[in-house]
Design a protein around this motif. Structure first.
Motif, mmCIF file in Angstrom:
data_model
loop_
_atom_site.group_PDB
_atom_site.id
_atom_site.type_symbol
_atom_site.label_atom_id
_atom_site.label_comp_id
_atom_site.label_asym_id
_atom_site.label_seq_id
_atom_site.Cartn_x
_atom_site.Cartn_y
_atom_site.Cartn_z
ATOM 1 N N ASP A 50 -0.800 -5.625 5.138
ATOM 2 C CA ASP A 50 -0.826 -5.829 3.692
ATOM 3 C C ASP A 50 -1.650 -4.718 3.022
ATOM 4 O O ASP A 50 -2.680 -4.988 2.418
ATOM 5 N N PRO A 51 -1.196 -3.456 3.132
ATOM 6 C CA PRO A 51 -1.973 -2.357 2.559
ATOM 7 C C PRO A 51 -1.861 -2.332 1.036
ATOM 8 O O PRO A 51 -0.881 -2.834 0.474
ATOM 9 N N PRO A 52 -2.842 -1.755 0.363
ATOM 10 C CA PRO A 52 -2.742 -1.633 -1.094
ATOM 11 C C PRO A 52 -1.617 -0.667 -1.475
ATOM 12 O O PRO A 52 -1.292 0.258 -0.723
ATOM 13 N N ALA A 53 -1.031 -0.883 -2.629
ATOM 14 C CA ALA A 53 0.021 0.005 -3.128
ATOM 15 C C ALA A 53 -0.564 1.381 -3.422
ATOM 16 O O ALA A 53 -1.614 1.493 -4.056
ATOM 17 N N ARG A 54 0.123 2.419 -2.950
ATOM 18 C CA ARG A 54 -0.352 3.784 -3.193
ATOM 19 C C ARG A 54 -0.149 4.190 -4.646
ATOM 20 O O ARG A 54 -0.933 4.991 -5.168
ATOM 21 N N ARG A 108 7.355 -2.363 -1.774
ATOM 22 C CA ARG A 108 6.145 -1.796 -1.171
ATOM 23 C C ARG A 108 6.260 -1.835 0.343
ATOM 24 O O ARG A 108 6.581 -2.867 0.931
ATOM 25 N N CYS A 126 2.209 1.312 5.102
ATOM 26 C CA CYS A 126 1.363 2.346 4.495
ATOM 27 C C CYS A 126 1.109 2.176 3.001
ATOM 28 O O CYS A 126 0.330 2.923 2.425
ATOM 29 N N GLY A 127 1.774 1.224 2.349
ATOM 30 C CA GLY A 127 1.566 1.008 0.925
ATOM 31 C C GLY A 127 2.435 1.860 0.022
ATOM 32 O O GLY A 127 2.304 1.801 -1.201
#
Length: 85
Positions: free
Chosen positions: A12-16, A36, A40-41
């Motif tokens: 659950d990576p943050p959105a780039r 997303r 890797c986001g």
């Protein structure tokens, strides 16, 4: 039916780029819906968008799971197994 290992183990990576599709923002293009990458986001546009950047991201780097990045939507998709959760 059980979900595949990719969906079960998705991160659950943050959105780039929380403001929109990474590539479309860079080129000034538009999109329909956002997805997303859960590896890797990366935020890319959906297959209804002219450039289909979320699918292109999978094809380029092989990250298997995306989720809807649209408000009110809560689903995930595994490209490898063509399975939704």
């Amino acid at each position: 039916m059980t979900i595949c290992e990719h969906l079960a183990q998705a991160d659950d990576p943050p959105a780039r780029t929380p403001e929109g599709c990474e590539e479309c923002l860079a080129t000034g293009s538009g999109w329909v819906h956002l997805r997303r990458c859960l590896a890797c986001g990366h935020v890319g546009c959906c297959d209804s968008s002219p450039n289909k950047h979320a699918t292109r991201h999978f094809q380029g780097v092989g990250h298997p799971v995306i989720e809807s990045f649209e408000p009110g939507e809560n689903w995930r998709w595994c490209f490898v197994h063509a399975q939704m959760a």
